[in-house]
Scaffold this active site. Structure first.
Site, PDB file in Angstrom:
ATOM      1  N   LEU A   1     -21.639   6.473  -7.454  1.00  0.00           N
ATOM      2  CA  LEU A   1     -22.958   6.546  -6.809  1.00  0.00           C
ATOM      3  C   LEU A   1     -23.810   5.287  -7.041  1.00  0.00           C
ATOM      4  O   LEU A   1     -24.357   4.695  -6.107  1.00  0.00           O
ATOM      5  CB  LEU A   1     -23.675   7.779  -7.361  1.00  0.00           C
ATOM      6  CG  LEU A   1     -24.907   8.228  -6.635  1.00  0.00           C
ATOM      7  CD1 LEU A   1     -24.586   8.629  -5.216  1.00  0.00           C
ATOM      8  CD2 LEU A   1     -25.529   9.426  -7.369  1.00  0.00           C
TER       9      LEU A   1
ATOM     10  N   GLU B   1     -13.358  -0.227  -9.274  1.00  0.00           N
ATOM     11  CA  GLU B   1     -13.413   1.209  -9.563  1.00  0.00           C
ATOM     12  C   GLU B   1     -12.016   1.718  -9.934  1.00  0.00           C
ATOM     13  O   GLU B   1     -11.052   1.458  -9.230  1.00  0.00           O
ATOM     14  CB  GLU B   1     -13.971   1.960  -8.334  1.00  0.00           C
ATOM     15  CG  GLU B   1     -13.848   3.461  -8.381  1.00  0.00           C
ATOM     16  CD  GLU B   1     -14.484   4.131  -9.598  1.00  0.00           C
ATOM     17  OE1 GLU B   1     -15.658   3.875  -9.872  1.00  0.00           O
ATOM     18  OE2 GLU B   1     -13.765   4.904 -10.291  1.00  0.00           O
TER      19      GLU B   1
ATOM     20  N   GLN C   1     -22.313  14.671  -3.689  1.00  0.00           N
ATOM     21  CA  GLN C   1     -21.918  13.294  -4.003  1.00  0.00           C
ATOM     22  C   GLN C   1     -20.646  12.888  -3.237  1.00  0.00           C
ATOM     23  O   GLN C   1     -20.481  11.731  -2.881  1.00  0.00           O
ATOM     24  CB  GLN C   1     -21.677  13.197  -5.510  1.00  0.00           C
ATOM     25  CG  GLN C   1     -21.867  11.798  -6.069  1.00  0.00           C
ATOM     26  CD  GLN C   1     -22.089  11.827  -7.573  1.00  0.00           C
ATOM     27  OE1 GLN C   1     -22.753  12.726  -8.081  1.00  0.00           O
ATOM     28  NE2 GLN C   1     -21.562  10.858  -8.282  1.00  0.00           N
TER      29      GLN C   1
ATOM     30  N   TYR D   1     -30.451  29.547 -10.664  1.00  0.00           N
ATOM     31  CA  TYR D   1     -30.142  29.617 -12.094  1.00  0.00           C
ATOM     32  C   TYR D   1     -29.639  31.013 -12.399  1.00  0.00           C
ATOM     33  O   TYR D   1     -30.183  32.009 -11.887  1.00  0.00           O
ATOM     34  CB  TYR D   1     -31.388  29.311 -12.937  1.00  0.00           C
ATOM     35  CG  TYR D   1     -31.614  27.825 -13.093  1.00  0.00           C
ATOM     36  CD1 TYR D   1     -31.165  27.160 -14.228  1.00  0.00           C
ATOM     37  CD2 TYR D   1     -32.250  27.088 -12.103  1.00  0.00           C
ATOM     38  CE1 TYR D   1     -31.341  25.792 -14.367  1.00  0.00           C
ATOM     39  CE2 TYR D   1     -32.427  25.716 -12.239  1.00  0.00           C
ATOM     40  CZ  TYR D   1     -31.978  25.082 -13.367  1.00  0.00           C
ATOM     41  OH  TYR D   1     -32.140  23.732 -13.510  1.00  0.00           O
TER      42      TYR D   1
ATOM     43  N   ASP E   1     -25.828   6.241 -15.108  1.00  0.00           N
ATOM     44  CA  ASP E   1     -25.499   7.036 -16.296  1.00  0.00           C
ATOM     45  C   ASP E   1     -25.112   6.144 -17.481  1.00  0.00           C
ATOM     46  O   ASP E   1     -25.197   6.588 -18.628  1.00  0.00           O
ATOM     47  CB  ASP E   1     -24.339   7.994 -15.991  1.00  0.00           C
ATOM     48  CG  ASP E   1     -24.811   9.285 -15.327  1.00  0.00           C
ATOM     49  OD1 ASP E   1     -25.946   9.307 -14.825  1.00  0.00           O
ATOM     50  OD2 ASP E   1     -24.040  10.266 -15.312  1.00  0.00           O
TER      51      ASP E   1
HETATM   52  C1  LIG Z   1     -22.945  19.655 -12.527  1.00  0.00           C
HETATM   53  C2  LIG Z   1     -23.709  18.413 -12.244  1.00  0.00           C
HETATM   54  C3  LIG Z   1     -24.742  18.445 -11.317  1.00  0.00           C
HETATM   55  C4  LIG Z   1     -25.476  17.293 -11.061  1.00  0.00           C
HETATM   56  N1  LIG Z   1     -26.484  17.373 -10.148  1.00  0.00           N
HETATM   57  C5  LIG Z   1     -27.205  16.277  -9.882  1.00  0.00           C
HETATM   58  C6  LIG Z   1     -28.257  16.329  -8.910  1.00  0.00           C
HETATM   59  O1  LIG Z   1     -28.540  17.362  -8.300  1.00  0.00           O
HETATM   60  N2  LIG Z   1     -28.949  15.180  -8.658  1.00  0.00           N
HETATM   61  C7  LIG Z   1     -28.654  14.025  -9.307  1.00  0.00           C
HETATM   62  O2  LIG Z   1     -29.308  13.019  -9.017  1.00  0.00           O
HETATM   63  N3  LIG Z   1     -27.681  13.952 -10.237  1.00  0.00           N
HETATM   64  C8  LIG Z   1     -26.942  15.034 -10.541  1.00  0.00           C
HETATM   65  N4  LIG Z   1     -25.927  14.955 -11.442  1.00  0.00           N
HETATM   66  C9  LIG Z   1     -25.690  13.687 -12.135  1.00  0.00           C
HETATM   67  C10 LIG Z   1     -24.892  12.690 -11.323  1.00  0.00           C
HETATM   68  O3  LIG Z   1     -23.654  13.230 -10.968  1.00  0.00           O
HETATM   69  C11 LIG Z   1     -24.693  11.399 -12.143  1.00  0.00           C
HETATM   70  O4  LIG Z   1     -25.935  11.003 -12.670  1.00  0.00           O
HETATM   71  C12 LIG Z   1     -24.159  10.271 -11.274  1.00  0.00           C
HETATM   72  O5  LIG Z   1     -22.847  10.531 -10.875  1.00  0.00           O
HETATM   73  C13 LIG Z   1     -24.169   8.950 -12.046  1.00  0.00           C
HETATM   74  O6  LIG Z   1     -23.618   7.951 -11.245  1.00  0.00           O
HETATM   75  P1  LIG Z   1     -23.041   6.633 -11.897  1.00  0.00           P
HETATM   76  O7  LIG Z   1     -22.511   5.833 -10.744  1.00  0.00           O
HETATM   77  O8  LIG Z   1     -24.027   6.030 -12.811  1.00  0.00           O
HETATM   78  O9  LIG Z   1     -21.854   7.099 -12.842  1.00  0.00           O
HETATM   79  P2  LIG Z   1     -20.505   7.844 -12.492  1.00  0.00           P
HETATM   80  O10 LIG Z   1     -20.654   8.705 -11.291  1.00  0.00           O
HETATM   81  O11 LIG Z   1     -20.022   8.453 -13.743  1.00  0.00           O
HETATM   82  O12 LIG Z   1     -19.535   6.660 -12.087  1.00  0.00           O
HETATM   83  C14 LIG Z   1     -19.058   5.707 -12.993  1.00  0.00           C
HETATM   84  C15 LIG Z   1     -17.803   5.134 -12.370  1.00  0.00           C
HETATM   85  O13 LIG Z   1     -17.358   4.036 -13.151  1.00  0.00           O
HETATM   86  C16 LIG Z   1     -15.944   4.036 -13.150  1.00  0.00           C
HETATM   87  N5  LIG Z   1     -15.520   3.251 -14.309  1.00  0.00           N
HETATM   88  C17 LIG Z   1     -15.800   3.474 -15.618  1.00  0.00           C
HETATM   89  N6  LIG Z   1     -15.284   2.492 -16.382  1.00  0.00           N
HETATM   90  C18 LIG Z   1     -14.649   1.641 -15.541  1.00  0.00           C
HETATM   91  C19 LIG Z   1     -13.924   0.438 -15.743  1.00  0.00           C
HETATM   92  N7  LIG Z   1     -13.728  -0.093 -16.947  1.00  0.00           N
HETATM   93  N8  LIG Z   1     -13.390  -0.186 -14.670  1.00  0.00           N
HETATM   94  C20 LIG Z   1     -13.569   0.343 -13.425  1.00  0.00           C
HETATM   95  N9  LIG Z   1     -14.256   1.483 -13.172  1.00  0.00           N
HETATM   96  C21 LIG Z   1     -14.794   2.119 -14.226  1.00  0.00           C
HETATM   97  C22 LIG Z   1     -15.568   5.507 -13.222  1.00  0.00           C
HETATM   98  O14 LIG Z   1     -14.275   5.717 -12.725  1.00  0.00           O
HETATM   99  C23 LIG Z   1     -16.644   6.140 -12.348  1.00  0.00           C
HETATM  100  O15 LIG Z   1     -16.250   6.320 -11.013  1.00  0.00           O
HETATM  101  C24 LIG Z   1     -25.167  16.080 -11.733  1.00  0.00           C
HETATM  102  C25 LIG Z   1     -24.128  16.046 -12.654  1.00  0.00           C
HETATM  103  C26 LIG Z   1     -23.401  17.189 -12.920  1.00  0.00           C
HETATM  104  C27 LIG Z   1     -22.279  17.138 -13.918  1.00  0.00           C
END
Ligand SMILES: Cc1cc2nc3c(=O)[nH]c(=O)nc-3n(C[C@H](O)[C@H](O)[C@H](O)COP(=O)(O)OP(=O)(O)OC[C@H]3O[C@@H](n4cnc5c(N)ncnc54)[C@H](O)[C@@H]3O)c2cc1C
Length: 536
Positions: free
Chosen positions: A19, A39, A119, A222, A311
Site C-alpha cells: 500500500l 517487492e 487492500q 464489533y 507500518d
Molecule cells: C485485520 C486488519 C484490518 C486492517 N484494517 C485497516 C483499515 O481499515 N484501514 C487502514 O488504513 N489500515 C488497516 N489495516 C492496516 C493496514 O493493512 C496496514 O497499515 C498497511 O498494509 C501498511 O502498509 P505498508 O505498505 O506500510 O506495509 P505492508 O502492507 O506490510 O507492506 C510491506 C511490504 O514490504 C515487503 N517487504 C518487506 N521487506 C522487504 C524486502 N527486504 N524486500 C522487498 N520487499 C519487502 C513485504 O513483502 C510487504 O509487501 C488493517 C490491518 C489488519 C491486519
C-alpha cells in the site's frame, strides 16, 4: 564496493511494493520522479486488510486521479456510509453504535467521502497508476542489503526465482517494508509506545448471514461475547468477509490475549460461528492470518538518505482504521520533498521536515488507535494512561505540521499537533481548507504537483510576483485568484495570499499585499524549500 559493480542507478528506490510503497511510487511519478520499487511477493495484496479509507486518504487519491475508481470498487463490494457498531453476536443484533453513519457531516469539510474498499482492490489500482507514471516495479525480489555513503545508497537485490543478485545505486531510499521492517532493524531504529497488545488473527470466511443482517448496512461490526472480541467486515453480499479476533473473550482471562496459539482452520470456524451466534449458519474458512496487534512508533523516520514510511514507521491496532491511511499520508508528505530535493535543489532541511512533521502525527495516531482499541475491545484494561479520544475529523484532517517547511503567522506560537478542522482557519501547518470553487471543483483540486498561491482577487500584483519568482527559482507555483469565500477560509484579505504546498498544506500566508510581493514570496519559498540564502 566499486562503481563497476553497480547494475543500475535510480533516483529513488522503494523497499516494499504494498500500500505505502505503491502510493510513494504514484506520488513520486506525479512529481516527475521515476521510482523503482522492490517487492518480495509475486504481486499486489491478496488479503483485504486495510479497508476503511479516511477522508484525507480519499483526498489524496483524488489528487492521484483514483477517487472515482475507488468509489466504484467500494460500491461493488461494501455498503456506502456503513456505520460502525457493536453486537454480542450477529444473531443477537446491535447493542451499541460507535459511528451511526460513516459520512455524517463530511460535506462541511471535504469534497470526498469516507469509504470501505479492500487492500486487494486498492493495490492493483495504485500499481497501474504508478506504472503509468513511469515507476518500475520488481516483484519476487528482495532487498537483502543497503549501504549508504556520502553520495547515495547501494542496495543489493535478490531475485527470489533465480537467486541472482544485482546492485542498484539510489540517491534516496524509501523503506515501506512493513511492520517488521528489515530496513528499520538494519538501521538500528527502535520503536516506542505501548508495545504488543495481543496475538490476533484475521479469519477470512464464507457464511450466509443475509437473513440475520437483512435491512442493515454496517461497515464494521464489533463482536464481543464470552468466546471472543474482535470485529467483522462483511462484504455487501453478506455472505462472507473477515473476522479479526483480538482476544478470546474477557481479556483478563489467562491466555485470552493469545488468539493464534494452536489456532487451526476448525478452531477458526468455531470462532466465526461463536461470533455469528446462530448454529444453523454454515461457516467455511478460506484462510487464517496471524498478526500482532501493537501500538508503536519509530524513534526516527530518517537515517541519512533512507526514510521509513507506513507500518515500518508506526504500527497501530486496526481500531479506527488508521494504519494504511497514516502510511498513505506519509507517502504523500515525503514524495514532493524528495522530488524538490532531486529536481529543484531543495536543501536537507526540507527532507528532515518529513520526520519533524510525520513523527508527531505518527505518535498521535498510535495513541489514538491504542485508545480506540482499549475503549472498543478491552475496556477492562483501561487505566489513566489511556489517552482521551480525539474525534475522527480532527484525526483525519486536523493534524498540524510544525517544521522548517511551515512559516507560522507572526505571533502564532501554537505547538498543537491536532485541532478541529473548523478551527484551523487556513493557518500555516494545517491542511488547506476545502471550499467549492465551481461545480465539482474544490480548492483541494488546485494543489499539486507544484505550489499554489491562493491570492485575494484585488491583488493581481501577486501574479506578476509569482511569474518573477518561478523564473528565478525554477519552482512551479500557480497563482489562483480567490473569491471572498475562499479568501475568508484561508484567512487572507482581498489583497493577501496563501502559499499552499504540493501536499495541500499551508506553508505561509500574508494577510495583505506587502510592499514587495516578489521578495516576500521568494523568501517564503526559499525558507520552505531550504534553498539557502536567496538574493533579492
Ligand atoms: C485485520 C486488519 C484490518 C486492517 N484494517 C485497516 C483499515 O481499515 N484501514 C487502514 O488504513 N489500515 C488497516 N489495516 C492496516 C493496514 O493493512 C496496514 O497499515 C498497511 O498494509 C501498511 O502498509 P505498508 O505498505 O506500510 O506495509 P505492508 O502492507 O506490510 O507492506 C510491506 C511490504 O514490504 C515487503 N517487504 C518487506 N521487506 C522487504 C524486502 N527486504 N524486500 C522487498 N520487499 C519487502 C513485504 O513483502 C510487504 O509487501 C488493517 C490491518 C489488519 C491486519
Amino acid at each position: 564496493m566499486t562503481q563497476n559493480a553497480i547494475d543500475e542507478e535510480v533516483p529513488v528506490l522503494i523497499v516494499g511494493g504494498s500500500l505505502v510503497g505503491l502510493t510513494t511510487a504514484v506520488f513520486l511519478g506525479l512529481h516527475g520522479i521515476q521510482a523503482t520499487a522492490i517487492e518480495r511477493h509475486p504481486g499486489t495484496a491478496i488479503h483485504p486488510r486495510a479497508g476503511h479509507l479516511q477522508l484525507r486518504t480519499l483526498e489524496i487519491m483524488r489528487a492521484a486521479g483514483l477517487e472515482a475508481e475507488l468509489q466504484r470498487l467500494s460500491a461493488e463490494r461494501y455498503f456506502p456510509n456503513g456505520g460502525i457498531n457493536l453486537m454480542h453476536t450477529i444473531a443477537g443484533g446491535e447493542v451499541a453504535s460507535f459511528i451511526p453513519d460513516l459520512n455524517q457531516g463530511v460535506e462541511e469539510f471535504s469534497p470526498s467521502r469516507r469509504l470501505f474498499v479492500a487492500q486487494d482492490a486498492i493495490e492493483p489500482l495504485l500499481r497501474a497508476r504508478a506504472e503509468e507514471l513511469g515507476a518500475v516495479l520488481h516483484y519476487r525480489s528482495e532487498v537483502v542489503d543497503l549501504r549508504e555513503d556520502a553520495t547515495g545508497v547501494t542496495a543489493t537485490i535478490r531475485d527470489l526465482e533465480t537467486g541472482a543478485e544485482r546492485r542498484i545505486r539510489a540517491q534516496y531510499v524509501v523503506a515501506a517494508d512493513g511492520n517488521r521492517s528489515p530496513t528499520r532493524t538494519r538501521l538500528g531504529i527502535g520503536m516506542g509506545g505501548y508495545g504488543a497488545l495481543s496475538n490476533s488473527a484475521t479469519i477470512y470466511f464464507r457464511a450466509d448471514c443475509r437473513e440475520l443482517l437483512a435491512g442493515t448496512e454496517f461497515g464494521v461490526i464489533y463482536a464481543d461475547n464470552e468466546h471472543l472480541r474482535g470485529f467483522f467486515r462483511f462484504e455487501r453480499s453478506l455472505t462472507g468477509g473477515f473476522l479479526a479476533v483480538n482476544t478470546l473473550g474477557d481479556p483478563t482471562r489467562p491466555g485470552a490475549l493469545d488468539v493464534t496459539a494452536g489456532l487451526d482452520t476448525k478452531g477458526a470456524a468455531d470462532l466465526v460461528r461463536a461470533a455469528i451466534g446462530d448454529p444453523s449458519v454454515e461457516v467455511e474458512v478460506d484462510e487464517v492470518a496471524a498478526w500482532v496487534a501493537a501500538a508503536e512508533v519509530a524513534d526516527r523516520f530518517q537515517a541519512g538518505r533512507i526514510l521509513i514510511a507506513g507500518d515500518a514507521a508506526h504500527v497501530v491496532p486496526p481500531n479506527g482504521g488508521f494504519g494504511g491511511n497514516t502510511g498513505i499520508q506519509d507517502a504523500h508528505n515525503l514524495a514532493w520533498k524528495l522530488a524538490a530535493v532531486l529536481r529543484h535543489g531543495a536543501g536537507p532541511a526540507l527532507l528532515a521536515s518529513y520526520d519533524t512533521e510525520r513523527r508527531p502525527v505518527g505518535r498521535l495516531t498510535v495513541e489514538q488507535a491504542y485508545s480506540r482499541y482499549r475503549h472498543r475491545v478491552t475496556p477492562e484494561l483501561m487505566d489513566d494512561e489511556v489517552p482521551a479520544l480525539v474525534d475522527d475529523f480532527s484525526m483525519e484532517i486536523g493534524y498540524r505540521y510544525h517544521s522548517s517547511a511551515v512559516l507560522p503567522d507572526a505571533g502564532d506560537d501554537s505547538a498543537a499537533v491536532v485541532g478541529h478542522p473548523r478551527d484551523a482557519g487556513g493557518a500555516p501547518g494545517t491542511r488547506a481548507p476545502h471550499v467549492w470553487v465551481s461545480s465539482g471543483v474544490s480548492t483541494l483540486d488546485l494543489f499539486g504537483p507544484g505550489f499554489a498561491l491562493i491570492r485575494g482577487r484585488d491583488a493581481a500584483e501577486w501574479d506578476t510576483a509569482t511569474e518573477t519568482v518561478v523564473h528565478e527559482l525554477g519552482v512551479a507555483v500557480r497563482p489562483e485568484p480567490a473569491d471572498a469565500d475562499v479568501a475568508a477560509a484561508y484567512g487572507i484579505g482581498g489583497t493577501g495570499a496563501s502559499l499552499v504546498r504540493p501536499d495541500g498544506f499551508v506553508a505561509w500566508r500574508c494577510a495583505e499585499l506587502p510592499d514587495e510581493p516578489a521578495g516576500a514570496l521568494r523568501e517564503a519559498l526559499g525558507r520552505v524549500l531550504d534553498l539557502g540564502s536567496v538574493e533579492d
